[in-house]
Design a protein around this motif. Structure first.
Motif, PDB file in Angstrom:
ATOM      1  N   PHE A 110      -4.232  -1.642  -3.030  1.00 48.78           N
ATOM      2  CA  PHE A 110      -3.740  -1.156  -1.742  1.00 48.78           C
ATOM      3  C   PHE A 110      -2.544  -0.228  -1.936  1.00 48.78           C
ATOM      4  O   PHE A 110      -1.764  -0.386  -2.890  1.00 48.78           O
ATOM      5  CB  PHE A 110      -3.295  -2.325  -0.858  1.00 48.78           C
ATOM      6  N   THR A 111      -2.379   0.728  -1.034  1.00 48.70           N
ATOM      7  CA  THR A 111      -1.092   1.386  -0.897  1.00 48.70           C
ATOM      8  C   THR A 111      -0.281   0.518   0.058  1.00 48.70           C
ATOM      9  O   THR A 111      -0.813   0.026   1.055  1.00 48.70           O
ATOM     10  CB  THR A 111      -1.225   2.815  -0.347  1.00 48.70           C
TER      11      THR A 111
ATOM     12  N   ALA B 198       4.844   2.964  -8.545  1.00 45.82           N
ATOM     13  CA  ALA B 198       5.741   3.594  -7.574  1.00 45.82           C
ATOM     14  C   ALA B 198       4.996   4.508  -6.599  1.00 45.82           C
ATOM     15  O   ALA B 198       5.384   4.627  -5.432  1.00 45.82           O
ATOM     16  CB  ALA B 198       6.838   4.368  -8.294  1.00 45.82           C
ATOM     17  N   GLU B 199       3.927   5.153  -7.062  1.00 41.53           N
ATOM     18  CA  GLU B 199       3.202   6.069  -6.186  1.00 41.53           C
ATOM     19  C   GLU B 199       2.439   5.332  -5.095  1.00 41.53           C
ATOM     20  O   GLU B 199       2.074   5.927  -4.082  1.00 41.53           O
ATOM     21  CB  GLU B 199       2.244   6.938  -7.007  1.00 41.53           C
ATOM     22  N   GLN B 200       2.190   4.053  -5.290  1.00 39.49           N
ATOM     23  CA  GLN B 200       1.443   3.269  -4.301  1.00 39.49           C
ATOM     24  C   GLN B 200       2.344   2.525  -3.325  1.00 39.49           C
ATOM     25  O   GLN B 200       1.850   1.944  -2.359  1.00 39.49           O
ATOM     26  CB  GLN B 200       0.552   2.241  -5.014  1.00 39.49           C
ATOM     27  N   ILE B 201       3.656   2.555  -3.561  1.00 40.53           N
ATOM     28  CA  ILE B 201       4.569   1.733  -2.770  1.00 40.53           C
ATOM     29  C   ILE B 201       5.663   2.584  -2.132  1.00 40.53           C
ATOM     30  O   ILE B 201       6.294   3.407  -2.796  1.00 40.53           O
ATOM     31  CB  ILE B 201       5.223   0.644  -3.645  1.00 40.53           C
ATOM     32  N   THR B 202       5.859   2.373  -0.849  1.00 40.22           N
ATOM     33  CA  THR B 202       6.963   2.982  -0.113  1.00 40.22           C
ATOM     34  C   THR B 202       7.846   1.866   0.432  1.00 40.22           C
ATOM     35  O   THR B 202       7.332   0.905   1.009  1.00 40.22           O
ATOM     36  CB  THR B 202       6.453   3.829   1.062  1.00 40.22           C
ATOM     37  N   THR B 203       9.153   1.963   0.237  1.00 39.15           N
ATOM     38  CA  THR B 203      10.053   0.940   0.762  1.00 39.15           C
ATOM     39  C   THR B 203      10.691   1.418   2.064  1.00 39.15           C
ATOM     40  O   THR B 203      10.980   2.609   2.231  1.00 39.15           O
ATOM     41  CB  THR B 203      11.156   0.580  -0.243  1.00 39.15           C
ATOM     42  N   ILE B 204      10.913   0.468   2.974  1.00 37.81           N
ATOM     43  CA  ILE B 204      11.497   0.758   4.280  1.00 37.81           C
ATOM     44  C   ILE B 204      12.624  -0.240   4.533  1.00 37.81           C
ATOM     45  O   ILE B 204      12.384  -1.447   4.592  1.00 37.81           O
ATOM     46  CB  ILE B 204      10.458   0.633   5.416  1.00 37.81           C
TER      47      ILE B 204
END
Length: 221
Positions: free
Chosen positions: A69-70, A94-100
């Protein structure tokens, strides 16, 4: 004594920041059992991307990314998200994960119907009022696509810590600096109104042990 909701929540944010700084990777690098269940559920529903609420230092985020999953990983602790980002880089995810950096008392910074699946392990039972929990689930419903799955876990009123420690009202009790909103069954049922409730699975975790429910519900198409 009842503490105003923002005072308690802000104190909890500071407590979690300190805890993550003092104990990096405090939950280890193995995924939680609910995350393993969530990945299977999300794949079965055809999900490609997922939002994790209360991601912490990322053990479940990283697992979901390794599962294909992304992932958008949200948490109110900047320290935890920094640790997550470092682990993602080390594991070449890192390319699959965005932090908020996100406070769940606020609207989700995501578009309507933009997420395939949502996962939240122990997030809904943090120091949130019932009103704030209802608002958060409404936000989850808003950002989920029709047919999307929501898997969450909460400690419930059958837990040994319920009714002990420092009481803050609204079924919130504090132990060792950590405040927990213990869920009665009727709250779980009310949060599933307008959803397809697929499962309420009881399980135990930790040394006490903590008693939890794993809830799986789906947004109708």
């Amino acid at each position: 004594m009842t503490i105003p909701k923002y005072g308690l929540s802000d104190a909890q944010r500071r407590h979690w920041q300190h805890t993550y700084a003092a104990h990096p990777g405090m939950y280890g690098d193995q995924p939680s059992a609910p995350a393993v269940h969530a990945a299977k559920t999300f794949h079965a529903a055809g999900a490609k991307n997922a939002l994790e609420l209360g991601a912490g230092h990322g053990r479940d985020t990283l697992f979901l990314a390794r599962s294909g999953f992304t992932v958008q990983a949200a948490d109110f602790s900047a320290t935890a998200l920094e640790q997550l980002h470092e682990h993602a880089q080390e594991q070449r995810l890192a390319e699959q994960i965005t932090t908020i950096l996100y406070d769940v008392r606020e609207p989700l910074p995501l578009a309507d119907a933009s997420v395939d699946a949502v996962f939240a392990h122990m997030l809904l039972c943090m120091a949130l009022t019932t009103e704030e929990i209802r608002a958060l689930v409404s936000e989850v419903r808003r950002v989920l696509r029709p047919g999307g799955s929501f898997v969450y876990t909460v400690r419930h009123t059958g837990d040994a810590h319920y009714g002990t420690g420092t009481a803050h009202g609204d079924d919130i009790h504090e132990h060792g600096g950590f405040a927990v909103h213990f869920f009665p069954r009727e709250l779980v049922d009310s949060l599933a109104e307008g959803w397809t409730l697929q499962e309420i699975h009881p399980f135990e975790e930790g040394e006490l042990p903590r008693r939890l429910w794993r809830v799986t519900q789906c947004l109708p198409r």
